[in-house]
Design a protein around this motif. Sequence first.
Motif, PDB file in Angstrom:
ATOM      1  N   LYS A 110     -12.140  23.364  22.031  1.00  0.00           N
ATOM      2  CA  LYS A 110     -10.691  23.294  21.878  1.00  0.00           C
ATOM      3  C   LYS A 110     -10.227  24.426  20.971  1.00  0.00           C
ATOM      4  O   LYS A 110     -10.734  24.595  19.864  1.00  0.00           O
ATOM      5  CB  LYS A 110     -10.266  21.950  21.286  1.00  0.00           C
ATOM      6  CG  LYS A 110      -8.743  21.790  21.146  1.00  0.00           C
ATOM      7  CD  LYS A 110      -8.379  20.425  20.567  1.00  0.00           C
ATOM      8  CE  LYS A 110      -6.863  20.269  20.441  1.00  0.00           C
ATOM      9  NZ  LYS A 110      -6.491  18.971  19.847  1.00  0.00           N
ATOM     10  N   PHE A 111      -9.260  25.175  21.446  1.00  0.00           N
ATOM     11  CA  PHE A 111      -8.702  26.319  20.705  1.00  0.00           C
ATOM     12  C   PHE A 111      -7.251  25.991  20.385  1.00  0.00           C
ATOM     13  O   PHE A 111      -6.407  25.921  21.273  1.00  0.00           O
ATOM     14  CB  PHE A 111      -8.845  27.581  21.563  1.00  0.00           C
ATOM     15  CG  PHE A 111      -8.013  28.761  21.123  1.00  0.00           C
ATOM     16  CD1 PHE A 111      -7.572  28.920  19.820  1.00  0.00           C
ATOM     17  CD2 PHE A 111      -7.692  29.752  22.044  1.00  0.00           C
ATOM     18  CE1 PHE A 111      -6.811  30.018  19.441  1.00  0.00           C
ATOM     19  CE2 PHE A 111      -6.938  30.857  21.676  1.00  0.00           C
ATOM     20  CZ  PHE A 111      -6.493  30.982  20.379  1.00  0.00           C
TER      21      PHE A 111
ATOM     22  N   SER B 163       5.167  39.359  20.418  1.00  0.00           N
ATOM     23  CA  SER B 163       4.675  40.236  21.477  1.00  0.00           C
ATOM     24  C   SER B 163       3.248  39.889  21.906  1.00  0.00           C
ATOM     25  O   SER B 163       3.016  38.840  22.490  1.00  0.00           O
ATOM     26  CB  SER B 163       4.790  41.694  21.029  1.00  0.00           C
ATOM     27  OG  SER B 163       4.641  42.574  22.100  1.00  0.00           O
ATOM     28  N   ALA B 164       2.286  40.776  21.602  1.00  0.00           N
ATOM     29  CA  ALA B 164       0.901  40.518  21.993  1.00  0.00           C
ATOM     30  C   ALA B 164       0.351  39.268  21.318  1.00  0.00           C
ATOM     31  O   ALA B 164      -0.595  38.647  21.814  1.00  0.00           O
ATOM     32  CB  ALA B 164       0.026  41.727  21.656  1.00  0.00           C
ATOM     33  N   GLY B 165       0.946  38.877  20.173  1.00  0.00           N
ATOM     34  CA  GLY B 165       0.544  37.622  19.535  1.00  0.00           C
ATOM     35  C   GLY B 165       0.863  36.424  20.411  1.00  0.00           C
ATOM     36  O   GLY B 165       0.087  35.463  20.487  1.00  0.00           O
ATOM     37  N   THR B 166       2.002  36.464  21.097  1.00  0.00           N
ATOM     38  CA  THR B 166       2.354  35.398  22.029  1.00  0.00           C
ATOM     39  C   THR B 166       1.393  35.391  23.216  1.00  0.00           C
ATOM     40  O   THR B 166       1.003  34.328  23.708  1.00  0.00           O
ATOM     41  CB  THR B 166       3.796  35.583  22.533  1.00  0.00           C
ATOM     42  OG1 THR B 166       4.682  35.589  21.409  1.00  0.00           O
ATOM     43  CG2 THR B 166       4.208  34.475  23.489  1.00  0.00           C
ATOM     44  N   LEU B 167       0.995  36.578  23.665  1.00  0.00           N
ATOM     45  CA  LEU B 167       0.010  36.670  24.744  1.00  0.00           C
ATOM     46  C   LEU B 167      -1.298  36.009  24.327  1.00  0.00           C
ATOM     47  O   LEU B 167      -1.890  35.237  25.086  1.00  0.00           O
ATOM     48  CB  LEU B 167      -0.222  38.139  25.101  1.00  0.00           C
ATOM     49  CG  LEU B 167      -1.288  38.428  26.164  1.00  0.00           C
ATOM     50  CD1 LEU B 167      -0.911  37.800  27.495  1.00  0.00           C
ATOM     51  CD2 LEU B 167      -1.484  39.936  26.330  1.00  0.00           C
ATOM     52  N   LEU B 168      -1.750  36.287  23.113  1.00  0.00           N
ATOM     53  CA  LEU B 168      -2.969  35.659  22.592  1.00  0.00           C
ATOM     54  C   LEU B 168      -2.824  34.144  22.562  1.00  0.00           C
ATOM     55  O   LEU B 168      -3.741  33.404  22.937  1.00  0.00           O
ATOM     56  CB  LEU B 168      -3.264  36.209  21.193  1.00  0.00           C
ATOM     57  CG  LEU B 168      -4.635  35.963  20.568  1.00  0.00           C
ATOM     58  CD1 LEU B 168      -4.849  36.925  19.395  1.00  0.00           C
ATOM     59  CD2 LEU B 168      -4.822  34.532  20.085  1.00  0.00           C
ATOM     60  N   ALA B 169      -1.660  33.674  22.132  1.00  0.00           N
ATOM     61  CA  ALA B 169      -1.424  32.232  21.988  1.00  0.00           C
ATOM     62  C   ALA B 169      -1.451  31.493  23.323  1.00  0.00           C
ATOM     63  O   ALA B 169      -1.691  30.285  23.356  1.00  0.00           O
ATOM     64  CB  ALA B 169      -0.090  31.990  21.288  1.00  0.00           C
ATOM     65  N   ILE B 170      -1.220  32.193  24.422  1.00  0.00           N
ATOM     66  CA  ILE B 170      -1.278  31.549  25.744  1.00  0.00           C
ATOM     67  C   ILE B 170      -2.664  30.988  26.006  1.00  0.00           C
ATOM     68  O   ILE B 170      -2.826  29.984  26.699  1.00  0.00           O
ATOM     69  CB  ILE B 170      -0.873  32.552  26.846  1.00  0.00           C
ATOM     70  CG1 ILE B 170       0.627  32.833  26.775  1.00  0.00           C
ATOM     71  CG2 ILE B 170      -1.236  32.038  28.234  1.00  0.00           C
ATOM     72  CD1 ILE B 170       1.101  33.893  27.757  1.00  0.00           C
ATOM     73  N   GLY B 171      -3.680  31.609  25.426  1.00  0.00           N
ATOM     74  CA  GLY B 171      -5.049  31.132  25.632  1.00  0.00           C
ATOM     75  C   GLY B 171      -5.385  29.858  24.896  1.00  0.00           C
ATOM     76  O   GLY B 171      -6.431  29.246  25.150  1.00  0.00           O
ATOM     77  N   ALA B 172      -4.534  29.427  23.969  1.00  0.00           N
ATOM     78  CA  ALA B 172      -4.794  28.207  23.198  1.00  0.00           C
ATOM     79  C   ALA B 172      -4.463  26.967  24.015  1.00  0.00           C
ATOM     80  O   ALA B 172      -3.483  26.936  24.756  1.00  0.00           O
ATOM     81  CB  ALA B 172      -3.975  28.219  21.912  1.00  0.00           C
ATOM     82  N   THR B 173      -5.280  25.945  23.862  1.00  0.00           N
ATOM     83  CA  THR B 173      -5.022  24.679  24.550  1.00  0.00           C
ATOM     84  C   THR B 173      -3.898  23.894  23.882  1.00  0.00           C
ATOM     85  O   THR B 173      -3.330  22.985  24.481  1.00  0.00           O
ATOM     86  CB  THR B 173      -6.294  23.818  24.572  1.00  0.00           C
ATOM     87  OG1 THR B 173      -6.854  23.756  23.253  1.00  0.00           O
ATOM     88  CG2 THR B 173      -7.332  24.421  25.508  1.00  0.00           C
TER      89      THR B 173
END
Length: 307
Positions: free
Chosen positions: A76-77, A87-97
């Motif tokens: 679990k992430f 920006s790219a931080g929001t892109l990274l956050a998409i990978g979180a469950t």
Amino acid sequence: MNSPELNNVLKLICDTQSADVLLYNGDLTRGADRKLIDLCARRERRKNVLLLLITDGGDPDAAYRISRCLQDHYKKFTCFVTGYCKSAGTLLAIGATELVISDHGELGPIDVQMSKKDELWEYQSGLTVIASLRSLHERAFSAVEHFFINTKRKSGGSISLKMATDIAAKLTQGLFTPLYAQIDPLHLGEAERATSIANEYGQRLNILSDNLKKSALVELIGAFPSHGFVIDRTEALSLFNHVREPNEAEQNLMKLLGDRAIIPTGQPDQPIVKYLDYIKQEDEPSESEAESDGNSEEAALNPPTEQ
């Protein structure tokens, strides 16, 4: 060394969530993604991870690599948006469950930055070029409509439909041709490609996290008017499936970290990337003692402090 208060909060989070606590503060860069991947690979990991992410954005490739690494190595992430995450931080956050967003937390549109034409070390939004072209199209259409209607009305019907159309077209062409001539097709192609990169990475990360609502990725990439537009917890609930407020322990952790948990403080090329471990007390049982008591799982989830 951790303060006693921070040590107790970290222990509580690690034990109750079976999670490693990871802090990333600063720009998302290719060097930092390698550092995080190496830290994760050599660590005796717990089964879950809580990532405190504070960033202005940065390289979408780095964002993807970090998010994919945490997806691959943890069951679990959870991404804890404690403050500024754009920006790219929001892109990274998409990978979180799961997203945890504090009252200070704010995401932003996925707005990939690209080098500014004829400038060195300056960047602009990839959406700026596309938005400019869209605005020109809309204004050109309005100009044709304006010239046509006024030509017909003021002529008192003496000008034919075809002639009025030709007049409107020529007036619009004369007005907008110099503006369209300033558009660089290569620069426009770069903007389209930057947007495509964000879309492709977002889709891939969401396959595992399954946290985006339908059409949310399209909205995150193109539906907001500015790079810094605030997406708070309430707005995030309309875009993501799993969003919650921080619990008491997470709130306390954020308060104890202070500005490091709200404002990007790392140097542009030297973000803060570190696991936050609690210091085991002398009276705590060792792993071998815990195993003899039938608590081997809990002991394995509490690795020794990294030096």
